[in-house]
Enzyme design. Sequence first.
Site, mmCIF file in Angstrom:
data_model
loop_
_atom_site.group_PDB
_atom_site.id
_atom_site.type_symbol
_atom_site.label_atom_id
_atom_site.label_comp_id
_atom_site.label_asym_id
_atom_site.label_seq_id
_atom_site.Cartn_x
_atom_site.Cartn_y
_atom_site.Cartn_z
ATOM 1 N N ARG A 105 0.818 -1.237 0.000
ATOM 2 C CA ARG A 105 0.000 0.000 0.000
ATOM 3 C C ARG A 105 0.842 1.274 0.000
ATOM 4 N NH1 ARG A 105 -3.279 -2.671 3.800
ATOM 5 N NH2 ARG A 105 -4.965 -3.743 2.704
ATOM 6 N N LYS A 127 3.303 12.378 -10.870
ATOM 7 C CA LYS A 127 2.590 11.409 -11.719
ATOM 8 C C LYS A 127 3.449 10.166 -11.860
ATOM 9 C CE LYS A 127 -0.239 14.220 -14.797
ATOM 10 N NZ LYS A 127 -0.543 14.487 -16.226
ATOM 11 N N GLU A 169 10.396 19.076 -23.729
ATOM 12 C CA GLU A 169 9.539 19.410 -22.581
ATOM 13 C C GLU A 169 9.886 20.805 -22.042
ATOM 14 O OE1 GLU A 169 7.004 17.516 -21.962
ATOM 15 O OE2 GLU A 169 7.551 15.383 -22.017
ATOM 16 N N LYS A 206 7.025 24.248 -13.986
ATOM 17 C CA LYS A 206 6.203 23.052 -13.740
ATOM 18 C C LYS A 206 5.665 23.048 -12.320
ATOM 19 C CE LYS A 206 5.457 18.193 -14.125
ATOM 20 N NZ LYS A 206 5.778 16.900 -14.696
ATOM 21 N N GLU A 216 -4.654 17.680 -11.248
ATOM 22 C CA GLU A 216 -5.021 17.953 -12.637
ATOM 23 C C GLU A 216 -6.529 18.056 -12.883
ATOM 24 O OE1 GLU A 216 -2.334 16.338 -15.662
ATOM 25 O OE2 GLU A 216 -4.106 15.893 -16.857
ATOM 26 N N ARG A 220 -3.408 22.393 -14.415
ATOM 27 C CA ARG A 220 -2.313 21.449 -14.666
ATOM 28 C C ARG A 220 -2.422 20.811 -16.045
ATOM 29 N NH1 ARG A 220 0.555 16.740 -10.919
ATOM 30 N NH2 ARG A 220 1.997 16.168 -12.572
ATOM 31 N N ASN A 224 0.005 19.343 -20.533
ATOM 32 C CA ASN A 224 -0.194 18.328 -21.567
ATOM 33 C C ASN A 224 -0.177 18.917 -22.970
ATOM 34 O OD1 ASN A 224 -0.588 15.925 -19.934
ATOM 35 N ND2 ASN A 224 -2.395 16.984 -19.174
ATOM 36 N N HIS A 227 0.701 16.870 -26.025
ATOM 37 C CA HIS A 227 0.627 15.466 -25.626
ATOM 38 C C HIS A 227 -0.635 14.752 -26.089
ATOM 39 C CE1 HIS A 227 4.060 16.588 -23.216
ATOM 40 N NE2 HIS A 227 4.187 15.362 -22.719
ATOM 41 N N HIS A 231 1.077 11.928 -27.728
ATOM 42 C CA HIS A 231 0.998 10.589 -27.131
ATOM 43 C C HIS A 231 0.450 9.569 -28.119
ATOM 44 C CE1 HIS A 231 1.121 11.281 -22.482
ATOM 45 N NE2 HIS A 231 2.308 10.932 -22.964
ATOM 46 N N HIS A 246 9.954 9.951 -26.610
ATOM 47 C CA HIS A 246 8.811 10.720 -26.100
ATOM 48 C C HIS A 246 8.845 12.173 -26.601
ATOM 49 C CE1 HIS A 246 5.632 11.919 -23.318
ATOM 50 N NE2 HIS A 246 6.397 12.923 -22.920
HETATM 51 N N1 LIG Z 1 5.610 11.546 -14.813
HETATM 52 C C1 LIG Z 1 5.634 12.597 -15.605
HETATM 53 O O1 LIG Z 1 5.169 13.681 -15.226
HETATM 54 C C2 LIG Z 1 6.233 12.483 -16.965
HETATM 55 C C3 LIG Z 1 6.482 13.640 -17.713
HETATM 56 C C4 LIG Z 1 7.086 13.512 -18.966
HETATM 57 C C5 LIG Z 1 7.415 12.252 -19.444
HETATM 58 N N2 LIG Z 1 7.150 11.147 -18.692
HETATM 59 C C6 LIG Z 1 7.521 9.807 -19.164
HETATM 60 O O2 LIG Z 1 8.935 9.744 -19.236
HETATM 61 C C7 LIG Z 1 9.305 8.738 -20.175
HETATM 62 C C8 LIG Z 1 10.422 9.250 -21.045
HETATM 63 O O3 LIG Z 1 11.527 9.572 -20.223
HETATM 64 P P1 LIG Z 1 13.019 9.548 -20.778
HETATM 65 O O4 LIG Z 1 13.071 10.239 -22.074
HETATM 66 O O5 LIG Z 1 13.872 10.002 -19.677
HETATM 67 O O6 LIG Z 1 13.218 8.004 -21.146
HETATM 68 P P2 LIG Z 1 14.100 6.820 -20.514
HETATM 69 O O7 LIG Z 1 13.927 6.718 -19.071
HETATM 70 O O8 LIG Z 1 13.781 5.626 -21.333
HETATM 71 O O9 LIG Z 1 15.603 7.267 -20.819
HETATM 72 C C9 LIG Z 1 16.033 7.374 -22.141
HETATM 73 C C10 LIG Z 1 17.258 6.483 -22.433
HETATM 74 O O10 LIG Z 1 18.411 7.068 -21.869
HETATM 75 C C11 LIG Z 1 19.097 6.127 -21.042
HETATM 76 N N3 LIG Z 1 19.748 6.912 -20.009
HETATM 77 C C12 LIG Z 1 19.163 7.468 -18.919
HETATM 78 N N4 LIG Z 1 20.033 8.273 -18.290
HETATM 79 C C13 LIG Z 1 21.188 8.205 -18.982
HETATM 80 C C14 LIG Z 1 22.447 8.845 -18.824
HETATM 81 N N5 LIG Z 1 22.670 9.743 -17.856
HETATM 82 N N6 LIG Z 1 23.434 8.532 -19.693
HETATM 83 C C15 LIG Z 1 23.185 7.671 -20.720
HETATM 84 N N7 LIG Z 1 22.019 7.059 -20.934
HETATM 85 C C16 LIG Z 1 21.020 7.337 -20.074
HETATM 86 C C17 LIG Z 1 18.027 5.179 -20.603
HETATM 87 O O11 LIG Z 1 18.554 3.921 -20.262
HETATM 88 C C18 LIG Z 1 17.151 5.095 -21.849
HETATM 89 O O12 LIG Z 1 17.698 4.181 -22.760
HETATM 90 C C19 LIG Z 1 8.050 8.379 -20.938
HETATM 91 O O13 LIG Z 1 7.575 7.139 -20.488
HETATM 92 C C20 LIG Z 1 7.069 9.481 -20.557
HETATM 93 O O14 LIG Z 1 5.731 9.043 -20.601
HETATM 94 C C21 LIG Z 1 6.578 11.250 -17.471
HETATM 95 ZN ZN LIG Z 2 5.887 14.608 -21.812
#
Ligand SMILES: NC(=O)c1ccc[n+]([C@@H]2O[C@H](COP(=O)([O-])OP(=O)(O)OC[C@H]3O[C@@H](n4cnc5c(N)ncnc54)[C@H](O)[C@@H]3O)[C@@H](O)[C@H]2O)c1
Ligand SMILES: [Zn+2]
Length: 347
Positions: A105, A127, A169, A206, A216, A220, A224, A227, A231, A246
């Site tokens: 939980r 999120k 972003e 943000k 949201e 908020r 998006n 997105h 998305h 992304h």
């Molecule tokens: N929660 C939220 O508010 C929110 C907001 C925006 C995006 N997201 C989510 O985030 C995700 C995308 O995040 P991302 O682009 O960070 O993707 P990711 O976590 O897949 O990282 C991208 C790549 O970079 C590699 N990597 C990470 N750090 C590294 C570093 N320092 N050096 C070398 N390689 C590295 C990872 O292994 C991966 O292959 C999506 O799933 C999206 O939906 C969430």
């Molecule tokens: Zn995003």
Amino acid sequence: VKSNNILFIRNLDQTLTQFFEGYSTVAVLLDQNTETYCYPLVNSILPEHIKITVPPGEQHKGLPACELIWNELSNRNFDRNSVLVNLGGGVIGDLGGFAASIYKRGIKFINIPTTLLAQVDASIGGKTGVDFNGFKNQLGVFNEPETVIIHPGFLKTLSEREFISGFAEAVKHHLIADKPGWHQLMKKKPRELNIEEIINHSIKIKKTIVDQDPKESGVRKGLNFGHTIGHAIETHFLNSGNPVLHGEAISAGMACESFISYHENLLGENELNEITGYLRTNFPKLRLDMPVPELIRLMKQDKKNKNGVIKGIALDGIGNFQFDVTYSEKMIEESLAFYKRQMQADK
Ligand SMILES: NC(=O)c1ccc[n+]([C@@H]2O[C@H](COP(=O)([O-])OP(=O)(O)OC[C@H]3O[C@@H](n4cnc5c(N)ncnc54)[C@H](O)[C@@H]3O)[C@@H](O)[C@H]2O)c1
Ligand SMILES: [Zn+2]
């Protein structure tokens, strides 16, 4: 709200133990890349811990990875006073935050974002979630990390493609909330800007928005921008086995949604051209030749919709936005056609 605990640490020489006081056990969630590139930078300053490593990539932001995490935690007798440290990009943050929120939980978690995308956006705001049944972030909860530790040094090993994806972003934050900042930003190439300033400023934008509306129900939704359509594009490429990043999908989504904003008489033609010109020069051009109805089917799953009507954001001039704007299917189709024309313009 716990979101005040965002720490910017330029030099990782200090110990992090003060953030880990009071926990019974510590687990660090990694993917194979962050294990190689990021873990060595923090290993020695973390308290005693176990490691949980998952394969990298959006394809692994799902329930099988959660099960792997939950198996490790329960096999090692992690109790409700333990903590999960998410060391990685947005995938690790979303996945680890969700897995931690469900285990017994809810145990606490700490985010150490290692991609630009996660530092400017994903690690902030609470999120968490995973993809399910072919839809992005279909399962999830709102839950804030205890602490977010931002260290820009992690970005040194990030590929150029990932850097630009994360930059999308930051562009989004400026377009919805900071017109003067946008004009500064757009004058230079992403790599010519001071990235620490961009990170800090993006976090500020943000956080200001999230603090006004954590769950949201209103403003908020502005975060998006890009997105609703982005998305759907991202999901389509992911499901076809040919994923795009992304931020790449979001940059295309922002171009389409700027066009819709223009059509709604909220964004001027000059502003539209300014935005799309910038996106076209600095972000990859995606081939959007999938059928439009397929994208619309995906958009119908968007969590912002009401009664099956697709709702999105419209820029109300650069630096302002309206939410709950109805996107008609015809308008979506026209915006995709606009994107394709734009991308061909300088070939
Ligand atoms: N929660 C939220 O508010 C929110 C907001 C925006 C995006 N997201 C989510 O985030 C995700 C995308 O995040 P991302 O682009 O960070 O993707 P990711 O976590 O897949 O990282 C991208 C790549 O970079 C590699 N990597 C990470 N750090 C590294 C570093 N320092 N050096 C070398 N390689 C590295 C990872 O292994 C991966 O292959 C999506 O799933 C999206 O939906 C969430
Ligand atoms: Zn995003």
